[in-house]
Design a protein around this motif. Structure first.
Motif, PDB file in Angstrom:
ATOM      1  N   SER A 105     -69.245  53.972  96.906  1.00  0.00           N
ATOM      2  CA  SER A 105     -69.283  55.214  97.307  1.00  0.00           C
ATOM      3  C   SER A 105     -69.203  55.482  98.907  1.00  0.00           C
ATOM      4  O   SER A 105     -69.013  56.388  99.475  1.00  0.00           O
ATOM      5  N   SER A 106     -68.975  54.279  99.521  1.00  0.00           N
ATOM      6  CA  SER A 106     -68.592  54.249 100.864  1.00  0.00           C
ATOM      7  C   SER A 106     -68.264  52.722 101.203  1.00  0.00           C
ATOM      8  O   SER A 106     -68.462  51.700 100.376  1.00  0.00           O
ATOM      9  N   ASN A 121     -64.074  59.039  97.044  1.00  0.00           N
ATOM     10  CA  ASN A 121     -64.136  60.526  97.284  1.00  0.00           C
ATOM     11  C   ASN A 121     -64.449  61.197  95.952  1.00  0.00           C
ATOM     12  O   ASN A 121     -65.198  61.962  95.631  1.00  0.00           O
ATOM     13  N   GLN A 122     -63.499  60.602  95.156  1.00  0.00           N
ATOM     14  CA  GLN A 122     -63.653  61.058  93.647  1.00  0.00           C
ATOM     15  C   GLN A 122     -64.844  60.958  92.860  1.00  0.00           C
ATOM     16  O   GLN A 122     -65.524  61.424  92.376  1.00  0.00           O
ATOM     17  N   ASN A 124     -67.933  60.211  94.551  1.00  0.00           N
ATOM     18  CA  ASN A 124     -68.899  60.897  95.189  1.00  0.00           C
ATOM     19  C   ASN A 124     -68.851  62.378  94.622  1.00  0.00           C
ATOM     20  O   ASN A 124     -69.869  63.097  94.359  1.00  0.00           O
ATOM     21  N   GLU A 125     -67.776  62.898  94.394  1.00  0.00           N
ATOM     22  CA  GLU A 125     -67.339  64.157  93.760  1.00  0.00           C
ATOM     23  C   GLU A 125     -68.126  64.278  92.333  1.00  0.00           C
ATOM     24  O   GLU A 125     -68.763  65.316  92.208  1.00  0.00           O
ATOM     25  N   SER A 205     -67.917  63.906 101.729  1.00  0.00           N
ATOM     26  CA  SER A 205     -67.181  64.680 101.076  1.00  0.00           C
ATOM     27  C   SER A 205     -68.100  65.853 100.475  1.00  0.00           C
ATOM     28  O   SER A 205     -67.449  66.846  99.966  1.00  0.00           O
TER      29      SER A 205
END
Length: 217
Positions: A105-106, A121-122, A124-125, A205
């Motif tokens: 996630s990071s 980003n995907q 986390n989304e 995000s």
């Protein structure tokens, strides 16, 4: 996969199970449960996830357990997140997702290996859109160790819905030392452990999502 083989992991034959067979040396998933604790009514199998749905014996509380083994390709992972999102339904009980998400996630969740912002980003989304939460991890920061300890990543995790999190707010995920695999086993401990204030995490995000508001006072 046979019950005889799984009994060696469980310790006896008093269990039920559902599985997705592996492809070569990877991709296999299995859920094992005590029928005196869980009554499973639905099993949904996919190449990259295994869902069991039922209720806890006694209370009758509905529960959904989803085992994940994500692919490495970024596009394939995005398709998997969309497919899992179409399955998650908060009206049918609490949700617990666990397994190898093959995503971080990071950048802090990788060391000495390539970080892909688009993939993060995907991921986390996916977490944000489904209202999923993560418990603090104890024991180790990383769950995957490769190249003789040079490359470290946090690929394995538990993600739970808010209903589950609110019922077990003081639970934690414990990382166990690995021996035969480059992935460490992780345990979700549903006990009242006091490790101090729970850390709050926010991903950049999320700020761009509709409905997210920041109070700058």
């Amino acid at each position: 996969m046979t019950s005889g083989v799984l009994a060696n992991f469980w310790g006896n034959k008093n269990f039920e199970f559902a599985c997705v067979e592996s492809s070569g040396h990877s991709g296999g998933m299995v859920w094992m449960w005590d029928p005196k604790v869980l009554k499973i009514e639905v099993v949904l199998k996919n190449r990259h996830f295994l869902l069991i749905r039922g209720s806890t014996v006694g209370s009758g509380d509905p529960i959904n357990l989803l085992n994940v083994y994500a692919p490495q390709n970024t596009v394939a992972k995005r398709n998997l997140w969309d497919e899992i999102s179409s399955v998650i339904d908060s009206s049918v009980g609490a949700w617990v997702l666990a397994g190898d998400f093959n995503s971080v996630s990071s950048a802090e969740e990788r060391r000495h290996s390539k970080f892909k912002p688009v993939c993060a980003n995907q991921f986390n989304e996916f977490i944000f859109n489904n209202g999923l939460l993560e418990y603090p991890m104890q024991g180790r920061r990383f769950t995957c160790v490769r190249d003789n300890g040079k490359k470290l990543s946090k690929l394995d995790r538990f993600l739970v819905c808010s209903e589950f999190f609110n019922k077990w707010p003081n639970a934690c995920v414990r990382v166990i030392q690995c021996y035969k695999s480059d992935h460490s086993p992780i345990l979700l401990e549903l006990v009242d452990l006091n490790f101090g204030p729970r850390p709050f995490r926010i991903f950049n995000s999320w700020i761009e999502k509709a409905g997210f508001e920041c109070d700058n006072r």
